[in-house]
Design a protein around this motif. Structure first.
Motif, PDB file in Angstrom:
ATOM      1  N   ALA A   1     -16.071 -72.481 -18.527  1.00 11.57           N
ATOM      2  CA  ALA A   1     -17.258 -73.124 -17.968  1.00 11.57           C
ATOM      3  C   ALA A   1     -17.960 -73.897 -19.084  1.00 11.57           C
ATOM      4  CB  ALA A   1     -18.193 -72.083 -17.367  1.00 11.57           C
ATOM      5  N   ALA A   2     -18.270 -75.154 -18.817  1.00 10.59           N
ATOM      6  CA  ALA A   2     -18.862 -76.021 -19.844  1.00 10.59           C
ATOM      7  C   ALA A   2     -20.137 -75.429 -20.422  1.00 10.59           C
ATOM      8  CB  ALA A   2     -19.129 -77.407 -19.262  1.00 10.59           C
ATOM      9  N   GLY A   3     -20.967 -74.847 -19.575  1.00 11.82           N
ATOM     10  CA  GLY A   3     -22.231 -74.275 -20.028  1.00 11.82           C
ATOM     11  C   GLY A   3     -22.091 -72.966 -20.776  1.00 11.82           C
ATOM     12  N   SER A   4     -20.870 -72.412 -20.829  1.00  6.65           N
ATOM     13  CA  SER A   4     -20.661 -71.117 -21.502  1.00  6.65           C
ATOM     14  C   SER A   4     -20.300 -71.268 -22.977  1.00  6.65           C
ATOM     15  CB  SER A   4     -19.556 -70.318 -20.793  1.00  6.65           C
ATOM     16  OG  SER A   4     -18.269 -70.841 -21.114  1.00  6.65           O
ATOM     17  N   LEU A   5     -20.079 -72.490 -23.425  1.00  2.00           N
ATOM     18  CA  LEU A   5     -19.683 -72.680 -24.821  1.00  2.00           C
ATOM     19  C   LEU A   5     -20.849 -72.384 -25.764  1.00  2.00           C
ATOM     20  CD1 LEU A   5     -17.768 -75.505 -23.541  1.00  2.00           C
ATOM     21  CD2 LEU A   5     -16.777 -74.440 -25.509  1.00  2.00           C
ATOM     22  N   SER A   6     -20.530 -71.672 -26.830  1.00  2.00           N
ATOM     23  CA  SER A   6     -21.551 -71.322 -27.819  1.00  2.00           C
ATOM     24  C   SER A   6     -21.854 -72.520 -28.719  1.00  2.00           C
ATOM     25  CB  SER A   6     -21.057 -70.151 -28.673  1.00  2.00           C
ATOM     26  OG  SER A   6     -20.006 -70.594 -29.528  1.00  2.00           O
ATOM     27  N   LYS A   7     -22.951 -72.418 -29.459  1.00  2.00           N
ATOM     28  CA  LYS A   7     -23.302 -73.478 -30.428  1.00  2.00           C
ATOM     29  C   LYS A   7     -22.167 -73.656 -31.432  1.00  2.00           C
ATOM     30  CE  LYS A   7     -27.814 -74.504 -29.743  1.00  2.00           C
ATOM     31  NZ  LYS A   7     -28.475 -75.763 -29.768  1.00  2.00           N
ATOM     32  N   ASP A   8     -21.561 -72.542 -31.875  1.00  2.00           N
ATOM     33  CA  ASP A   8     -20.444 -72.623 -32.833  1.00  2.00           C
ATOM     34  C   ASP A   8     -19.253 -73.348 -32.227  1.00  2.00           C
ATOM     35  OD1 ASP A   8     -21.881 -71.338 -34.816  1.00  2.00           O
ATOM     36  OD2 ASP A   8     -20.950 -69.377 -34.459  1.00  2.00           O
ATOM     37  N   GLU A   9     -18.948 -73.052 -30.969  1.00  2.00           N
ATOM     38  CA  GLU A   9     -17.821 -73.729 -30.313  1.00  2.00           C
ATOM     39  C   GLU A   9     -18.102 -75.219 -30.151  1.00  2.00           C
ATOM     40  OE1 GLU A   9     -15.720 -70.491 -27.442  1.00  2.00           O
ATOM     41  OE2 GLU A   9     -17.808 -70.968 -26.991  1.00  2.00           O
ATOM     42  N   LEU A  10     -19.324 -75.565 -29.807  1.00  2.00           N
ATOM     43  CA  LEU A  10     -19.679 -76.977 -29.675  1.00  2.00           C
ATOM     44  C   LEU A  10     -19.650 -77.673 -31.031  1.00  2.00           C
ATOM     45  CD1 LEU A  10     -22.553 -76.676 -27.074  1.00  2.00           C
ATOM     46  CD2 LEU A  10     -20.248 -77.562 -26.685  1.00  2.00           C
ATOM     47  N   ALA A  11     -20.077 -76.959 -32.068  1.00  2.00           N
ATOM     48  CA  ALA A  11     -20.034 -77.536 -33.424  1.00  2.00           C
ATOM     49  C   ALA A  11     -18.595 -77.758 -33.869  1.00  2.00           C
ATOM     50  CB  ALA A  11     -20.767 -76.626 -34.401  1.00  2.00           C
ATOM     51  N   LYS A  12     -17.669 -76.999 -33.324  1.00  2.00           N
ATOM     52  CA  LYS A  12     -16.244 -77.185 -33.615  1.00  2.00           C
ATOM     53  C   LYS A  12     -15.641 -78.288 -32.742  1.00  2.00           C
ATOM     54  CE  LYS A  12     -12.378 -74.082 -34.496  1.00  2.00           C
ATOM     55  NZ  LYS A  12     -11.827 -72.748 -34.259  1.00  2.00           N
ATOM     56  N   LEU A  13     -16.098 -78.381 -31.494  1.00  2.00           N
ATOM     57  CA  LEU A  13     -15.551 -79.352 -30.548  1.00  2.00           C
ATOM     58  C   LEU A  13     -15.916 -80.799 -30.911  1.00  2.00           C
ATOM     59  CD1 LEU A  13     -14.056 -80.067 -27.936  1.00  2.00           C
ATOM     60  CD2 LEU A  13     -16.180 -79.557 -26.679  1.00  2.00           C
ATOM     61  N   VAL A  14     -17.152 -81.033 -31.300  1.00  2.00           N
ATOM     62  CA  VAL A  14     -17.600 -82.406 -31.571  1.00  2.00           C
ATOM     63  C   VAL A  14     -16.722 -83.100 -32.614  1.00  2.00           C
ATOM     64  CG1 VAL A  14     -19.489 -83.798 -32.505  1.00  2.00           C
ATOM     65  CG2 VAL A  14     -19.944 -82.107 -30.717  1.00  2.00           C
ATOM     66  N   PRO A  15     -16.479 -82.489 -33.780  1.00  2.00           N
ATOM     67  CA  PRO A  15     -15.625 -83.198 -34.744  1.00  2.00           C
ATOM     68  C   PRO A  15     -14.181 -83.361 -34.272  1.00  2.00           C
ATOM     69  CG  PRO A  15     -16.479 -81.153 -35.703  1.00  2.00           C
ATOM     70  CD  PRO A  15     -17.051 -81.288 -34.333  1.00  2.00           C
ATOM     71  N   THR A  16     -13.681 -82.450 -33.427  1.00  2.00           N
ATOM     72  CA  THR A  16     -12.314 -82.628 -32.937  1.00  2.00           C
ATOM     73  C   THR A  16     -12.231 -83.812 -31.986  1.00  2.00           C
ATOM     74  OG1 THR A  16     -12.436 -81.080 -31.058  1.00  2.00           O
ATOM     75  CG2 THR A  16     -11.792 -80.158 -33.197  1.00  2.00           C
ATOM     76  N   ILE A  17     -13.292 -84.065 -31.228  1.00  2.00           N
ATOM     77  CA  ILE A  17     -13.330 -85.246 -30.362  1.00  2.00           C
ATOM     78  C   ILE A  17     -13.233 -86.502 -31.220  1.00  2.00           C
ATOM     79  CG2 ILE A  17     -14.825 -86.625 -28.851  1.00  2.00           C
ATOM     80  CD1 ILE A  17     -15.866 -83.902 -27.718  1.00  2.00           C
ATOM     81  N   VAL A  18     -14.008 -86.543 -32.282  1.00  2.00           N
ATOM     82  CA  VAL A  18     -14.013 -87.698 -33.181  1.00  2.00           C
ATOM     83  C   VAL A  18     -12.645 -87.871 -33.841  1.00  2.00           C
ATOM     84  CG1 VAL A  18     -15.042 -88.677 -35.269  1.00  2.00           C
ATOM     85  CG2 VAL A  18     -16.503 -87.576 -33.549  1.00  2.00           C
ATOM     86  N   ILE A  19     -12.052 -86.779 -34.293  1.00  2.00           N
ATOM     87  CA  ILE A  19     -10.731 -86.828 -34.945  1.00  2.00           C
ATOM     88  C   ILE A  19      -9.685 -87.384 -33.985  1.00  2.00           C
ATOM     89  CG2 ILE A  19      -8.831 -85.364 -35.776  1.00  2.00           C
ATOM     90  CD1 ILE A  19     -11.059 -83.573 -37.049  1.00  2.00           C
TER      91      ILE A  19
END
Length: 183
Positions: free
Chosen positions: A64-82
Motif C-alpha cells: 500500500a502506497a501510504g504504508s511506506l515508511s520515511k526510510d523506505e521513501l528516502a530509499k525509493l526517491v534516489p532509485t527513481i532518479v537513478i
C-alpha cells in the motif's frame, strides 16, 4: 489520463524528495506500483521504470502506497532518479517499435534488473526467480526475496536450485513443506 499540464505531478529528476512523496502518498491504499504510475503524483514514470525503481529500493509492488515508511521513501526517491537517468542515458526502452528521432532503438531493456525477466534468477540474490503479476492491468516484475510483501523480514517462498547438468534449462524449484509437516 491527465487532462492537462497543470495536473501533472512533480518532476522526478529535479523536484522529487522523500517528504514531498510522503505527503502525496499519505493515506493511499492503492499499491505503490499504481501510485508511481499516476502522473498526477509523479510525472514521467512508466511501467518499466516503476518496476526497476521498486526493485532497487526493495519495495514490493503490491505494498500500500501510504504504508511506506520515511526510510523506505528516502530509499525509493534516489532509485527513481537513478533508473530514469540511466534510461535517458541509454535512449529509453525498445520493446517493439520505439525509436528516437534519429531512428535508433532504446537500450534500457538490456539493463533491466526485473522487467521482462520473469522466470530468470534475480540478479541481486541470485537464487530466486523473478515473478510477474498484474496490477491495474499492467505487468509488474519483482523478486519475492529482495522485495518482500511484508517488509518486516519475510523471506521468499520458493527457493530455486540450479543443477549443474541443466545449465541451459530453467532451474528446478525446491519444494518446501508447510511447517509441521513431514515428507
Amino acid at each position: 489520463v491527465v487532462g492537462g499540464l497543470a495536473e501533472l505531478g512533480v518532476e522526478p529528476l529535479t523536484d522529487l524528495n522523500a517528504d514531498l512523496l510522503a505527503a502525496r502518498l499519505h493515506g493511499k491504499k492503492q499499491p505503490i506500483k499504481s501510485a508511481l504510475l499516476d502522473q498526477r503524483i509523479i510525472a514521467g514514470i512508466g511501467n518499466i521504470y516503476a518496476d526497476e525503481a521498486l526493485f532497487l529500493a526493495g519495495i514490493h509492488p503490491r505494498r500500500a502506497a501510504g504504508s511506506l515508511s520515511k526510510d523506505e521513501l528516502a530509499k525509493l526517491v534516489p532509485t527513481i532518479v537513478i533508473v530514469l537517468s540511466r534510461a535517458i542515458e541509454l535512449g529509453g526502452t525498445t520493446l517493439r517499435d520505439y525509436q528516437d528521432l534519429e531512428g535508433a532503438n532504446g537500450n534500457y531493456q538490456h539493463d533491466a534488473y526485473v522487467y521482462g525477466r520473469k522466470g530468470l534468477l534475480c540478479l541481486k540474490c541470485k537464487n530466486i526467480e523473478i515473478e510477474r503479476l498484474k496490477l491495474a492491468g499492467r505487468s509488474s516484475h519483482f523478486c519475492p526475496r529482495c522485495q518482500p510483501l511484508d517488509p518486516r523480514g519475510a523471506k521468499a517462498k520458493r527457493p530455486i536450485k540450479a543443477s549443474d547438468d541443466r545449465k541451459d534449462k530453467k532451474p528446478k524449484r525446491v519444494k518446501r513443506l508447510p511447517a509441521g509437516r513431514k515428507a
